[in-house]
Design a protein around this motif. Structure first.
Motif, short mmCIF file in Angstrom:
data_model
loop_
_atom_site.label_atom_id
_atom_site.label_comp_id
_atom_site.label_asym_id
_atom_site.label_seq_id
_atom_site.Cartn_x
_atom_site.Cartn_y
_atom_site.Cartn_z
N ILE A 1 0.85 -1.20 0.00
CA ILE A 1 0.00 0.00 0.00
C ILE A 1 0.88 1.25 0.00
N LYS A 2 1.92 1.21 0.82
CA LYS A 2 2.84 2.35 0.90
C LYS A 2 3.42 2.63 -0.48
N ASP A 3 3.88 1.58 -1.10
CA ASP A 3 4.57 1.70 -2.38
C ASP A 3 3.63 2.22 -3.47
N LYS A 4 2.44 1.64 -3.53
CA LYS A 4 1.53 1.97 -4.64
C LYS A 4 0.75 3.26 -4.43
N SER A 5 0.74 3.80 -3.22
CA SER A 5 -0.12 4.96 -2.98
C SER A 5 0.63 6.29 -3.08
N ARG A 6 1.90 6.24 -3.46
CA ARG A 6 2.63 7.51 -3.62
C ARG A 6 2.12 8.24 -4.86
N THR A 7 1.71 9.49 -4.68
CA THR A 7 1.22 10.31 -5.79
C THR A 7 1.81 11.70 -5.62
N PHE B 1 6.31 -1.48 11.66
CA PHE B 1 6.74 -0.09 11.54
C PHE B 1 7.72 0.05 10.36
N ALA B 2 8.65 -0.91 10.29
CA ALA B 2 9.64 -0.87 9.20
C ALA B 2 8.95 -1.00 7.84
N ALA B 3 7.84 -1.74 7.80
CA ALA B 3 7.12 -1.92 6.53
C ALA B 3 6.43 -0.63 6.08
N GLY B 4 6.21 0.31 7.04
CA GLY B 4 5.65 1.60 6.62
C GLY B 4 4.42 2.06 7.39
N ALA B 5 3.93 1.25 8.34
CA ALA B 5 2.81 1.73 9.17
C ALA B 5 3.38 2.71 10.19
N HIS B 6 2.62 3.76 10.54
CA HIS B 6 3.20 4.68 11.53
C HIS B 6 2.27 5.00 12.70
N ARG B 7 1.04 4.48 12.64
CA ARG B 7 0.14 4.65 13.79
C ARG B 7 -0.46 3.28 14.13
N TYR B 8 -0.81 3.10 15.42
CA TYR B 8 -1.34 1.81 15.85
C TYR B 8 -2.42 2.04 16.89
N LEU B 9 -3.53 1.34 16.70
CA LEU B 9 -4.63 1.42 17.68
C LEU B 9 -4.72 0.14 18.47
N LEU B 10 -4.64 0.26 19.77
CA LEU B 10 -4.85 -0.91 20.64
C LEU B 10 -5.63 -0.44 21.85
N ARG B 11 -6.92 -0.72 21.84
CA ARG B 11 -7.74 -0.26 22.96
C ARG B 11 -7.37 -1.04 24.22
N PRO C 1 3.32 12.45 -1.77
CA PRO C 1 4.57 11.78 -2.15
C PRO C 1 5.02 10.71 -1.17
N GLU C 2 4.57 10.80 0.09
CA GLU C 2 4.95 9.77 1.06
C GLU C 2 3.91 8.66 1.16
N GLY C 3 2.94 8.69 0.26
CA GLY C 3 1.93 7.64 0.27
C GLY C 3 0.91 7.84 1.37
N LEU C 4 -0.04 6.90 1.43
CA LEU C 4 -1.08 6.96 2.45
C LEU C 4 -0.48 6.78 3.85
N GLY C 5 -1.08 7.45 4.82
CA GLY C 5 -0.76 7.14 6.21
C GLY C 5 -1.41 5.81 6.56
N ILE C 6 -0.68 4.92 7.21
CA ILE C 6 -1.25 3.60 7.52
C ILE C 6 -1.29 3.38 9.03
N THR C 7 -2.50 3.12 9.51
CA THR C 7 -2.72 2.78 10.92
C THR C 7 -3.05 1.30 11.00
N LEU C 8 -2.43 0.60 11.91
CA LEU C 8 -2.76 -0.81 12.11
C LEU C 8 -3.57 -0.99 13.38
N SER C 9 -4.46 -1.97 13.36
CA SER C 9 -5.25 -2.31 14.54
C SER C 9 -5.43 -3.83 14.52
N VAL C 10 -4.34 -4.52 14.84
CA VAL C 10 -4.34 -5.99 14.75
C VAL C 10 -3.93 -6.63 16.08
N GLY C 11 -4.19 -5.92 17.17
CA GLY C 11 -4.09 -6.54 18.48
C GLY C 11 -2.70 -6.59 19.11
N GLU C 12 -2.62 -7.43 20.16
CA GLU C 12 -1.37 -7.56 20.93
C GLU C 12 -0.39 -8.42 20.15
#
Ligand code: SAH
Length: 352
Positions: A113-119, A144-154, A123-134
């Protein structure tokens, strides 16, 4: 603000006083975060889950759910659509798994997603938030290294007793708190939140939840009313009906206002669960201090299978319909949409 001030916001029966609180929260939002509402397109990419939370409709033991994982292509397609609309960010959410197959898959879709969403506009592509638990800190670092920069963990609740009643024995509150710390160490902007109006939950506990958000210096908040799911153990709890849906909705708006007044410059989402109770729930949340909306991008053919609670709204609206509906609703609330931007919280930006 101290705990008593927070309890007052959550409990005052005085409607005029409450309107004053709402106005103060809205004013704080406009002063500290500005007029813009940011979108995060929500892609619920899988409902496979190894956890058994007692309140959640996609818990492992619920055999009545048809399980799915969207293909990489479908997920990327939904994310790129989101970029074309100028939404700026996506949230990838799923049930919780810790196997290598899952971790590698998430890593791969984030990078793609990071790679394909650069326009030119982004230019830095979409911001990506992950919410996939503990997950382990090593896994968080890979994401994080793959390009996600926010994370939701309630955190779900910070009351140890309530947390224990809501989760199987293998899920522990200290582990969840440690996960939030690990996310921070891995470099993420971290979001957390709670369910509001859980059976047996008190306003004192909710005030403690708010103080917890402050103490761990959270960047973003996603919280909404608890809503029963009929195929879960929690639906059988006798005291479930202690609070009506209207009361849980009212309490959720008060929590948003209290969080805004206490934390000022964090991002606060208008949770979809609000809309399950009141068709205008999310717009109302905007005027109580919320500044983030998560439009549904999950393909409609699987949306029915990602039901965490009964009465999930917008089950059949296409992503396109969600988009025009939201534009009207946000303008109606007197606010502007923040296009083509990640819309990171001022709190996170000010820390840099
Ligand atoms: N599995 C991931 C994310 C998916 S669940 C995780 O554990 O972080 C997303 C959120 O939905 C949960 O954190 C929970 O707060 C909320 N949720 C689950 N069941 C709910 C219910 N019955 N009513 C309201 N919110 C619920």
């Amino acid at each position: 603000m101290n705990k008593n001030d927070l309890i007052h916001i959550l409990a005052t029966p005085d409607r005029l006083e409450l309107e004053r609180i709402r106005g103060a929260a809205e004013e704080t939002l406009l002063r500290c975060c500005g007029n813009k509402v940011y979108f995060r397109g929500l892609i619920e990419f899988s409902n496979l889950c190894d956890n058994d939370c007692l309140y959640c409709g996609i818990r492992k033991s619920n055999r009545r759910v048809a399980r799915y994982v969207l293909t990489k292509e479908k997920i990327i397609e939904a994310a790129l659509w989101c970029g074309e609309q100028g939404y700026g960010s996506v949230v990838l959410q799923s049930g919780e798994r810790c196997d290598e197959k899952f971790i590698g898959f998430v890593e791969e879709i984030v990078a793609a997603i990071k790679d394909k969403s650069r326009t030119p506009a982004m230019p830095e592509g979409l911001g990506i938030t992950l919410s996939v638990g503990e997950q382990s800190e090593a896994t968080y670092r890979r994401f994080f290294a793959a390009g996600a920069h926010r994370y939701l963990l309630r955190i779900e609740t910070t009351s140890p007793e309530l947390y224990k009643r809501l989760h199987p024995a293998n899920m522990r509150l200290p582990d969840r708190i440690e996960s939030l710390n690990a996310l921070r160490r891995a470099g993420f902007q971290v979001g957390t939140g709670v369910m509001i109006g859980l059976p047996g939950q008190t306003v004192e506990q909710l005030a403690d939840d708010l103080l917890f958000f402050r103490d761990i210096d959270i960047d973003m908040i996603g919280m909404g009313p608890y809503i029963m799911h009929h195929d879960t153990p929690l639906s059988a709890w006798r005291d479930v009906h202690e609070r009506t849906a209207a009361d849980r909705f009212d309490l959720a708006l008060r929590m948003i206002a209290a969080a805004r007044l206490l934390l000022e410059d964090v991002n606060i989402a208008a949770a979809t669960a609000l809309q399950a109770i009141d068709p205008e729930g999310r717009e109302k949340a905007l005027s109580w201090g919320a500044n983030i909306i998560m439009p549904q991008l999950t393909p409609t053919e699987v949306r029915h299978d990602y039901q965490l609670y009964d009465g999930k709204p917008c089950l059949d609206e296409s992503a396109d319909q969600c988009r025009s509906c939201l534009q009207i609703r946000i303008a109606g609330a007197g606010r502007e949409i923040g296009y083509d931007s990640w819309g990171d919280s001022r709190h996170a930006i000010n820390k840099r």
